[in-house]
Design an enzyme around this catalytic site. Structure first.
Site, PDB file in Angstrom:
ATOM      1  N   HIS A 149      -3.894  -4.153   5.847  1.00 16.53           N
ATOM      2  CA  HIS A 149      -3.766  -4.028   4.750  1.00 16.53           C
ATOM      3  C   HIS A 149      -5.109  -4.434   3.813  1.00 16.53           C
ATOM      4  O   HIS A 149      -5.431  -5.622   3.789  1.00 16.53           O
ATOM      5  CB  HIS A 149      -2.705  -5.232   4.402  1.00 16.53           C
ATOM      6  CG  HIS A 149      -2.525  -5.338   2.780  1.00 16.53           C
ATOM      7  ND1 HIS A 149      -2.337  -4.548   1.941  1.00 16.53           N
ATOM      8  CD2 HIS A 149      -2.606  -6.590   1.984  1.00 16.53           C
ATOM      9  CE1 HIS A 149      -2.342  -4.909   0.849  1.00 16.53           C
ATOM     10  NE2 HIS A 149      -2.434  -6.425   0.839  1.00 16.53           N
ATOM     11  N   ASP A 204       0.741  -1.121   0.319  1.00 13.25           N
ATOM     12  CA  ASP A 204       0.103  -0.052   0.042  1.00 13.25           C
ATOM     13  C   ASP A 204       0.771   1.275  -0.126  1.00 13.25           C
ATOM     14  O   ASP A 204       0.638   2.331  -0.774  1.00 13.25           O
ATOM     15  CB  ASP A 204      -0.936  -0.033   1.322  1.00 13.25           C
ATOM     16  CG  ASP A 204      -1.449  -1.405   1.351  1.00 13.25           C
ATOM     17  OD1 ASP A 204      -2.827  -1.499   1.059  1.00 13.25           O
ATOM     18  OD2 ASP A 204      -0.864  -2.321   2.036  1.00 13.25           O
TER      19      ASP A 204
END
Length: 315
Positions: free
Chosen positions: A178, A151
């Protein structure tokens, strides 16, 4: 001084595992042995023979297939095995399938006498990393998940593109799960030596749009090509490089956060941490705004609810 033997056992030779192995062989000049374990032996043999050719150009690593017993003297066991996310699925949708796969892997790994470091990449990574530590009883510092490393990479690429600068000029993190409760740590984000919010003025709507673009990128890749693997493979190899070379590298990983950020739940979640030969050398409790801290705690609460539901279903 005699250098320690560096051995990595990769469990799961799918797209992520194969891309990780290729990246690791290209980037690491201290890897002595790479063992590939997969439920499809022919695939693992083919990949090991193919990857063997890479060692001609980089470091002369011994690449071969093996079994869980090969973990007995490994420095790192990397687990990428699991059912991949399909279009329209969230990472948490995978929990029941991948929890069973994880348990089936950990039992023979532990039976081998493995005493190194686990690095987990299968989804949902925060939950599976937490479960790995609970099931094995390993010291928390020797269990690591890829967390929000991918990310964060996506965020940095996006911010670099928006500001027309090299990605190396961007220092910003995605934190938390996540998944769908992740958030951007704008409070500490920098562009070069300057505060990002001073160089790139943003209101709350702008920040939300940046976060959503980062969250949706994985789904966009899956829609076009069926899976994501290059980015997370590079994140994995970076974590392993830090361990194998004892680099003291700050990375946004799935790390144990008990006692940090006002969180008392016994779980792993995405936060910057220092990674070296010992595993997680320490968690970095970075500065968060009041809103960001609330988002972090909400993300941790969501992860804990998932863990609680798993435990109740087992009883």
């Amino acid at each position: 001084m005699i250098r320690q033997n560096n051995k990595v056992v990769l469990v799961g030779d799918g797209a992520v595992g194969s891309a990780f192995a290729f990246s690791l062989l290209q980037r690491t000049t201290t890897l002595d042995e790479l063992v590939i374990v997969d439920r499809k032996p022919e695939l693992a043999i083919g990949d090991s023979l193919d990857l063997e050719d890479v060692t001609c150009f980089d470091y002369p690593t011994n690449v071969h297939t093996g079994t869980y017993f090969d973990a007995r003297d490994a420095t790192i066991v990397v687990i990428t095995a699991g059912v991949p996310r399909k279009e329209g699925e969230t990472r948490l949708d995978l929990i029941n399938k991948n929890e069973k796969i994880l348990r089936s892997i950990l039992e023979p790994i532990m039976a081998s006498g493995f005493d190194g470091i686990f690095v987990i990449s299968a989804n949902p990574v925060d939950i599976l990393t937490t479960l790995t530590q609970k099931i094995t009883g390993f010291p928390k510092k020797r269990v690591i998940g890829t967390g929000t490393s991918l990310d964060t990479a996506r965020l940095r690429v996006l911010l670099a593109q928006k500001n027309h600068v090299p990605v190396s000029e961007v220092n910003a993190y995605v934190m938390g799960e996540h998944g769908d409760t992740s958030f951007v740590n704008f409070e500490e984000a920098k562009l070069g030596s300057k505060q990002l919010t001073r160089v790139m003025p943003m209101d709350e709507e702008d920040k939300k749009n940046i976060l959503m673009a980062v969250r949706k990128k994985g789904g966009e890749i899956i829609k076009h090509k069926g899976a994501t693997y290059y980015g997370v493979a590079r994140c994995l190899s970076q974590i392993c490089e830090a361990i194998l070379t004892n680099r003291d590298l700050s990375l946004p990983v799935s790390a144990p956060v008990t006692g940090f950020y006002g969180i008392e739940n016994n779980l792993y979640i995405g936060t910057p941490a220092i990674i070296n030969r010992s595993g997680i050398q320490h968690v970095i409790e970075t500065k968060l705004s009041e809103s960001e801290l609330a988002q972090f705690q909400a993300s941790a609460t969501k992860m804990q609810k998932v863990l609680d539901s798993l435990e109740s279903s087992e009883n």
